[in-house]
Design an enzyme around this catalytic site. Structure first.
Site, mmCIF file in Angstrom:
data_model
loop_
_atom_site.group_PDB
_atom_site.id
_atom_site.type_symbol
_atom_site.label_atom_id
_atom_site.label_comp_id
_atom_site.label_asym_id
_atom_site.label_seq_id
_atom_site.Cartn_x
_atom_site.Cartn_y
_atom_site.Cartn_z
ATOM 1 C CG ASP A 35 3.898 -1.250 1.857
ATOM 2 O OD1 ASP A 35 2.798 -1.965 2.645
ATOM 3 O OD2 ASP A 35 3.233 -1.353 0.364
ATOM 4 C CB CYS A 75 -1.856 -2.020 1.352
ATOM 5 S SG CYS A 75 -0.433 -2.763 1.163
ATOM 6 C CG HIS A 136 -2.530 0.302 -2.512
ATOM 7 N ND1 HIS A 136 -1.797 -0.818 -2.167
ATOM 8 C CD2 HIS A 136 -3.294 -0.234 -3.517
ATOM 9 C CE1 HIS A 136 -2.550 -1.628 -2.582
ATOM 10 N NE2 HIS A 136 -3.102 -1.488 -3.665
ATOM 11 C CG HIS A 289 3.970 -5.169 -0.923
ATOM 12 N ND1 HIS A 289 4.051 -5.465 -1.388
ATOM 13 C CD2 HIS A 289 2.540 -4.551 -0.121
ATOM 14 C CE1 HIS A 289 3.166 -5.524 -1.218
ATOM 15 N NE2 HIS A 289 1.437 -5.468 -1.329
ATOM 16 C CE LYS A 368 -0.340 -7.233 2.963
ATOM 17 N NZ LYS A 368 0.390 -7.163 1.616
#
Length: 574
Positions: A35, A75, A136, A289, A368
């Site tokens: 992640d 994500c 998620h 994360h 990101k």
């Protein structure tokens, strides 16, 4: 020689008969997803100061995919693409506003149940399917029907978190919303005070009665109170650990969490081997994360990059534990392993003291959340399949998350779904060297529901066009916590910027778009973008406000009304 022909004919027939028996054996599939791991965070992708011996081992024994692309820089949409082989836009997993991921466990957004996942395809071919770690992709629709739950998406077993890991879940008093919008509390307070004064004036002027004044104050103040309560209690309502449909821990405790995930994954593989069934196992790590955590004291203070480096090294350890289990079970040569990250490193992420808590993306710019920036979508990826993939090899042509579904289908002798557009391509011939030709002519890069960039493969050259770029903060390659897809975060490029990222991976030197060659390339990419847009059929958005808001009747709670519990199965083994 003529007398030898029957021998060769018999030999050829024998090989022909034997070959399908060999290749028809369904391999085990192990997918490992980190992640927010940056391209520059891993040893085999150039990092010399963070130790990742187990990921490096996979690269040494397999192939390094140095041009692997996540279809989104966040994500939820990228994981949806991994599961289905399709662009998130085809599933409504793109947003028109600032919220681009699932943010509440009790919201009704998630991976639509009419999508076909890799797990559903695998089950059709006799596989045992398991998912361990971060999901998620939603839980419920409008009722407690678990319509988005892994067990309704083709998996036989689930142990993990239905949402994600947030900085709110740590021991420090941090809120993710304050990191993104530090002014939100002041704005809400100012709004309540201003509204109260306005209603007070109306009451004073006898326009409102006392009752009307009280009702108006409640109508203004109650939504603000609920909003503040939700984000202040984020850990309680969203840090949830589940086993199948049952909430087994609330809020999630990080003590030995990595070890618990490893043990769950190993137990699933052991049971599958004992039952003589091939398996598809997705190990979806919660690290790296934020909130950063080390559940094993051996990794605290070990790296040269603070808590973030410690987390990477613990995550790499967990990769090693899983792949070592393949050796112990005697199934290494029968297992296809794929390791990747769901998106690039979060370059803006910092800890409470200002220390860096986000990743490093090597030579690639941005990170990101920036759907058009290479740093947000180029992810460190390796694959291993002994006997099929040449050790220490590399694939430098563009590949994508979406390629996993058709690739796995080819491994178990099936086909990708034919009743819908599948954007991925079978990359097994590319990984094994059987066909070195690029599998993608074009790839399109979304930020929310906007296409910010696209790439075109022309032989050994890979051209990338930017229709939008990001207004980074001075001296950085990020925005305030994370860039948005529109508004003040971006600027339109007219004419578009064009780079040859095969020779200029850092995108430092834009090409002259007035040349005839580059105008032709821009025209080709532009036509491909239009064709792609026309192929995306309108679907219901999973990121509409009505689907993103928390619904009280969907809130998981392990022992109402406290909503607090520990995983007793692993608690007894600590």
């Amino acid at each position: 020689m003529k007398r030898m022909e029957p021998f060769y004919r018999i030999l050829a027939i024998a090989l022909f008969i034997h070959l399908p028996q060999t290749t028809a054996k369904r391999p085990n599939i192990l997918i490992i997803v980190a992640d927010d791991l940056g391209y520059g965070d891993v040893g085999c992708f150039g990092n010399s100061t963070i130790r990742t011996p187990n990921i490096d081992r996979l690269a040494r024994e397999g192939v390094r995919l140095s041009h692997h692309i996540a279809p989104a820089a966040l994500c939820t949409p990228s994981r949806a693409a991994l599961m289905t082989g399709r662009y998130p836009a085809r599933m409504g997993m793109v947003s028109n506003h600032v919220v681009r991921v699932n943010i509440f466990t009790s919201a009704s957004s998630g991976l639509p149940s009419n999508e076909i996942t890799i797990a559903e395809l695998a089950k059709d071919h006799g596989y045992a399917t398991g998912f361990v770690g971060k999901w998620h992709l939603g839980l419920h629709c409008l009722t407690r029907d678990f319509c988005h739950h892994p067990l309704k998406q083709g998996f036989d077993y689930f142990y993990g978190i239905p949402l994600t890991n947030l900085k709110d879940f740590g021991s420090e008093p941090n809120r993710a919303i304050d990191a993104k919008y530090p002014w939100v509390n002041q704005a809400l307070a100012a709004g309540v005070i201003t509204s109260s004064l306005f209603f007070f004036a109306l009451w004073y002027l006898q326009v409102l009665s006392v009752r009307g004044f009280v009702i108006a104050l409640i109508c203004v103040s109650l939504p603000v109170y609920i909003f503040d309560w939700l984000f202040t209690n984020n850990k309680l309502i969203n840090a949830i650990l589940m086993r199948n449909y049952e909430v087994v821990e609330q809020p999630m405790v990080f003590t030995n969490l990595t070890q618990r995930l490893v043990n769950e994954g190993n137990a699933f593989m052991e049971q599958s081997v004992a039952s003589e069934r091939p398996f598809l196992l997705v190990m979806s790590w919660i690290q790296v994360h934020t909130v950063l955590y080390n559940s094993k004291k051996d990794f605290v203070g070990r790296s040269q990059h603070g808590e973030y480096g410690d987390n990477i090294e613990e995550m790499d350890w967990s990769v090693g534990e899983i792949i070592n289990s393949l050796d112990h079970l005697g199934i290494t040569n029968e297992t296809f392993v794929y390791f990747t990250s769901d998106n690039g490193g979060h370059v803006e992420e910092t800890g409470p003291g200002g220390s860096r808590h986000g990743g490093h993306n090597g030579v690639f710019r941005g990170g990101k959340g920036q759907g058009g920036s290479e740093g947000g979508i180029r992810v460190p990826t390796v694959a291993r399949f002994p006997g099929r993939i040449t050790p220490s090899s590399e694939v430098s042509s563009p590949t994508s998350f979406m390629d996993i579904l058709p690739s796995l289908a080819s491994l178990w002798g099936g086909q990708a779904p034919s009743d819908r557009l599948i954007d991925g391509r079978n990359m097994i011939p590319l990984l094994t060297g059987m066909n070195p030709n690029p599998i993608h002519d074009y790839l399109f890069h979304y930020c929310g529901n906007h296409i910010h960039a696209a790439r075109y493969t022309d032989g050994s050259d890979v051209y990338k066009v930017h229709y939008f770029t990001y207004n980074w903060l001075p001296g950085s390659e990020g925005c305030a916590f994370m860039c948005d897809c529109s508004g003040s975060s971006v600027q339109s490029q007219n004419p578009p910027l064009l780079f040859n990222i095969a020779t200029d991976p850092g995108e430092r030197s834009p090409l002259d778009v007035t040349s005839s060659k580059h105008q032709r390339i821009l025209s080709l990419i532009g036509a491909a973008v239009q064709e792609h847009r026309s192929s995306v059929e309108p679907v219901s958005s999973q990121y509409s406000i009505s689907r993103l808001i928390p619904l009280p009747w969907l809130q998981p709670c392990c022992n109402f009304p406290k909503c607090m519990c520990r995983d007793t199965f692993w608690l007894s083994k600590e």
